[in-house]
Enzyme design. Structure first.
Site, mmCIF file in Angstrom:
data_model
loop_
_atom_site.group_PDB
_atom_site.id
_atom_site.type_symbol
_atom_site.label_atom_id
_atom_site.label_comp_id
_atom_site.label_asym_id
_atom_site.label_seq_id
_atom_site.Cartn_x
_atom_site.Cartn_y
_atom_site.Cartn_z
ATOM 1 N N HIS A 306 33.769 -4.738 -7.254
ATOM 2 C CA HIS A 306 34.628 -5.651 -8.001
ATOM 3 C C HIS A 306 34.829 -5.102 -9.401
ATOM 4 C CE1 HIS A 306 36.192 -9.340 -9.749
ATOM 5 N NE2 HIS A 306 36.472 -9.700 -8.513
ATOM 6 N N ASP A 363 35.242 -11.576 -0.521
ATOM 7 C CA ASP A 363 35.864 -11.341 0.781
ATOM 8 C C ASP A 363 34.887 -10.881 1.859
ATOM 9 O OD1 ASP A 363 38.482 -11.951 0.001
ATOM 10 O OD2 ASP A 363 38.676 -10.004 -0.964
HETATM 11 N N1 ACO Z 1 33.352 1.487 -0.898
HETATM 12 C C1 ACO Z 1 33.043 2.762 -1.286
HETATM 13 N N2 ACO Z 1 33.176 3.205 -2.547
HETATM 14 C C2 ACO Z 1 33.641 2.343 -3.469
HETATM 15 C C3 ACO Z 1 33.981 1.001 -3.138
HETATM 16 C C4 ACO Z 1 33.814 0.592 -1.807
HETATM 17 N N3 ACO Z 1 34.116 -0.673 -1.426
HETATM 18 N N4 ACO Z 1 34.425 0.377 -4.236
HETATM 19 C C5 ACO Z 1 34.379 1.272 -5.235
HETATM 20 N N5 ACO Z 1 33.895 2.464 -4.766
HETATM 21 C C6 ACO Z 1 33.614 3.671 -5.578
HETATM 22 C C7 ACO Z 1 34.902 4.418 -5.922
HETATM 23 O O1 ACO Z 1 35.198 5.424 -4.979
HETATM 24 C C8 ACO Z 1 34.523 5.003 -7.271
HETATM 25 O O2 ACO Z 1 33.670 6.105 -7.038
HETATM 26 P P1 ACO Z 1 33.710 7.389 -8.044
HETATM 27 O O3 ACO Z 1 33.302 6.855 -9.386
HETATM 28 O O4 ACO Z 1 32.737 8.356 -7.448
HETATM 29 O O5 ACO Z 1 35.140 7.880 -8.024
HETATM 30 C C9 ACO Z 1 33.648 3.915 -7.927
HETATM 31 O O6 ACO Z 1 33.072 3.215 -6.817
HETATM 32 C C10 ACO Z 1 34.438 2.933 -8.803
HETATM 33 O O7 ACO Z 1 35.494 2.375 -8.024
HETATM 34 P P2 ACO Z 1 36.948 2.014 -8.577
HETATM 35 O O8 ACO Z 1 37.899 1.946 -7.444
HETATM 36 O O9 ACO Z 1 37.280 2.926 -9.723
HETATM 37 O O10 ACO Z 1 36.663 0.576 -9.178
HETATM 38 P P3 ACO Z 1 37.756 -0.499 -9.559
HETATM 39 O O11 ACO Z 1 37.111 -1.438 -10.504
HETATM 40 O O12 ACO Z 1 39.017 0.175 -10.013
HETATM 41 O O13 ACO Z 1 38.097 -1.206 -8.168
HETATM 42 C C11 ACO Z 1 37.882 -2.567 -6.235
HETATM 43 C C12 ACO Z 1 37.515 -2.374 -7.729
HETATM 44 C C13 ACO Z 1 39.395 -2.368 -6.051
HETATM 45 C C14 ACO Z 1 37.553 -4.006 -5.845
HETATM 46 C C15 ACO Z 1 37.082 -1.552 -5.387
HETATM 47 O O14 ACO Z 1 35.693 -1.789 -5.539
HETATM 48 C C16 ACO Z 1 37.464 -1.600 -3.896
HETATM 49 O O15 ACO Z 1 38.412 -0.934 -3.481
HETATM 50 N N6 ACO Z 1 36.721 -2.420 -3.067
HETATM 51 C C17 ACO Z 1 37.065 -2.558 -1.670
HETATM 52 C C18 ACO Z 1 38.241 -3.526 -1.519
HETATM 53 C C19 ACO Z 1 37.849 -4.955 -1.793
HETATM 54 O O16 ACO Z 1 36.848 -5.462 -1.280
HETATM 55 N N7 ACO Z 1 38.700 -5.648 -2.581
HETATM 56 C C20 ACO Z 1 38.500 -7.066 -2.891
HETATM 57 C C21 ACO Z 1 38.110 -7.256 -4.323
HETATM 58 S S1 ACO Z 1 37.832 -8.978 -4.662
HETATM 59 C C22 ACO Z 1 39.392 -9.625 -4.746
HETATM 60 O O17 ACO Z 1 40.326 -9.011 -5.155
HETATM 61 C C23 ACO Z 1 39.577 -10.956 -4.286
#
Ligand code: ACO
Length: 428
Positions: A306, A363
């Site tokens: 998140h 979620d």
């Molecule tokens: N699985 C694996 N790796 C992940 C995940 C995940 N679910 N989430 C983040 N990471 C990793 C990224 O690859 C990144 O790694 P790096 O630093 O080595 O490149 C690091 O963690 C940071 O992730 P970002 O995508 O930069 O974080 P951001 O804050 O931009 O994104 C998000 C947050 C979109 C929620 C992300 O965690 C994600 O895609 N989660 C899965 C989708 C999800 O569950 N979305 C619902 C969110 S809640 C809502 O909107 C209601």
């Protein structure tokens, strides 16, 4: 004299006021930066940018705190109801008994949609995604109310709010009924908001339908937990689109599309599809977690991570508990829940997830409940939209009452070609 920040740019030093929120959060006010220095700020993904001051929802991502109008989400989840929470968010205070009765009564009496509008669904293919159907119908239904769309007219706004909260469940249920070829049900005013929605979804004209109290309460709880989450993607969409002075229906139609994306509300559908794929492909939880960590593999552990919560998501805790309660009361044994628990246990001990502070979000478990109560996975995000609607509305109302109101219009740093001459086709 308030706190100031000092910024040195080029040969200039500028003083920038610091704005302090009621919970001690601090922001550097850069609203005059460009006029004073010629510089703008650059913040892809807006991770460091406050777009507004707001008194609706407070989140502390480090401590896992979420409050609506100051009231902790845990208390609302235990003691309140969805329509009461909707009132709290939109009108800024808990309703009196009379307020709540009048609000609920008005919402219940607006649940029907114009008979002609049902034909709209007939134009959609059977496999139309419900989020596309919801966004399209919410935008299109504005055509029935040309006389009450002024965002600055109190009476127009009031009736639009009641209409939208009332009609979105009807529209979502009709999208579902259309997809399975069943007749649309008329709303029934003796039922409450959630009971009525369940009947619109799962009832049919040939039989009596009595909403199951366990399912009714579970859905009401999920709606409460989804009701607002400050300036996330769909809410920022609400504010940006709303700032053009378009009406509430047009604004919410855009917010529904923003929510649809798999990185936002669409993640709840992705989670259940992921759990089902793990089950059907006979993969172990460990194998999937390893895959989710691999950079060249596009699959993430959906429902994890998140932007704001870096410790735990308080909603996920409540939902996980509700998930066990509901499945237990319904006597449902869910392989998907077992897989979800296994994935969570593995990920929470895995260095990759620990270092990146990735925890289950709202979620991760919600889809297991939706699944257990018979909702098809492509409807999950539409249920999220029904829950989030009061939050979008509250933010839209706050935007329009903001003394700093201006159309939203970010700037950019241009990186394209510098001035070039046009070449005719023969010269290229
Ligand atoms: N699985 C694996 N790796 C992940 C995940 C995940 N679910 N989430 C983040 N990471 C990793 C990224 O690859 C990144 O790694 P790096 O630093 O080595 O490149 C690091 O963690 C940071 O992730 P970002 O995508 O930069 O974080 P951001 O804050 O931009 O994104 C998000 C947050 C979109 C929620 C992300 O965690 C994600 O895609 N989660 C899965 C989708 C999800 O569950 N979305 C619902 C969110 S809640 C809502 O909107 C209601």
């Amino acid at each position: 004299m308030g706190e100031n920040a000092e910024l040195r740019v080029g040969d200039q030093v500028v003083e920038l006021p610091v704005v302090v929120g009621s919970e001690g959060e601090r922001a550097i006010d850069i609203s005059k930066l460009r006029s004073q220095t010629g510089y703008i700020t650059l913040d892809p993904g807006f991770a460091n940018t406050g777009s507004c001051k707001s008194s609706i929802t407070f989140i502390d991502g480090e401590k896992g705190i979420l409050r609506y109008r100051g009231i902790p989400i845990e208390e609302l989840a235990e003691k309140s109801s969805f329509l009461e929470v909707a009132y709290l968010l939109i009108y800024g205070r808990l309703p009196t008994a009379e307020d709540l009765e009048s609000f609920s009564g008005s919402v219940i009496h607006h649940t029907m949609i114009h008979e002609d509008f049902k034909k709209f669904f007939a134009a959609l293919p059977k496999d139309a995604h419900p989020m596309a159907a919801c966004s399209a119908t919410v935008g299109a239904i504005a055509t029935f109310y040309p006389d009450s769309l002024d965002p600055r007219d109190e009476r127009h706004v009031e009736v639009s709010i009641h209409r939208l909260i009332a009609k979105l469940p009807t529209l979502a249920a009709y999208a579902y009924k259309h997809s399975i070829g069943q007749p649309f049900m008329y709303p029934q005013n003796k039922l409450d908001y959630v009971g009525n929605f369940l009947r619109l979804m799962f009832g049919n004209p040939c039989e009596e339908y009595e909403p199951d109290p366990v399912i009714r309460r579970a859905l009401d709880l999920l709606f409460i937990l989804h009701a607002d989450h400050e300036q996330n993607c769909s809410t920022s969409t609400t504010r940006l689109v709303g700032s053009s002075m378009v009406n509430l229906f047009g604004t919410i139609s855009a917010a529904i599309n923003a929510l649809w994306g798999p990185l936002h509300g669409g993640a709840n559908q992705e989670v259940i599809d992921m759990l089902a794929a793990i089950r059907d492909e006979g993969m172990t939880g460990r194998q999937f977690v390893e895959r989710a960590k691999t950079k060249d593999d596009t699959s993430r552990l959906m429902g994890f991570g998140h932007r704001v919560y870096k410790n735990f998501d308080p909603r996920a805790r409540i939902i996980k508990k509700a998930c066990f309660d509901v499945l237990n009361k319904l006597g449902v044994h869910s392989k998907l829940l077992e897989i979800a628990v296994e994935l969570e246990e593995i990920a929470l001990k895995d260095d990759y997830f620990v270092e990146r502070k990735l925890y289950p979000n709202v979620d991760f478990y919600s889809g297991v409940i939706y699944n257990a109560i018979g909702t098809p996975s492509n409807m999950f995000t539409a249920l999220f939209a029904i829950g989030r609607l009061p939050g979008w509305i509250a933010q839209w109302v706050e935007l329009h009452g903001d003394p700093d109101f201006r159309i939203g219009r970010p700037r950019q740093i241009y990186t394209g070609p510098t001035k070039a001459s046009y070449q005719t086709v023969g010269e290229r």
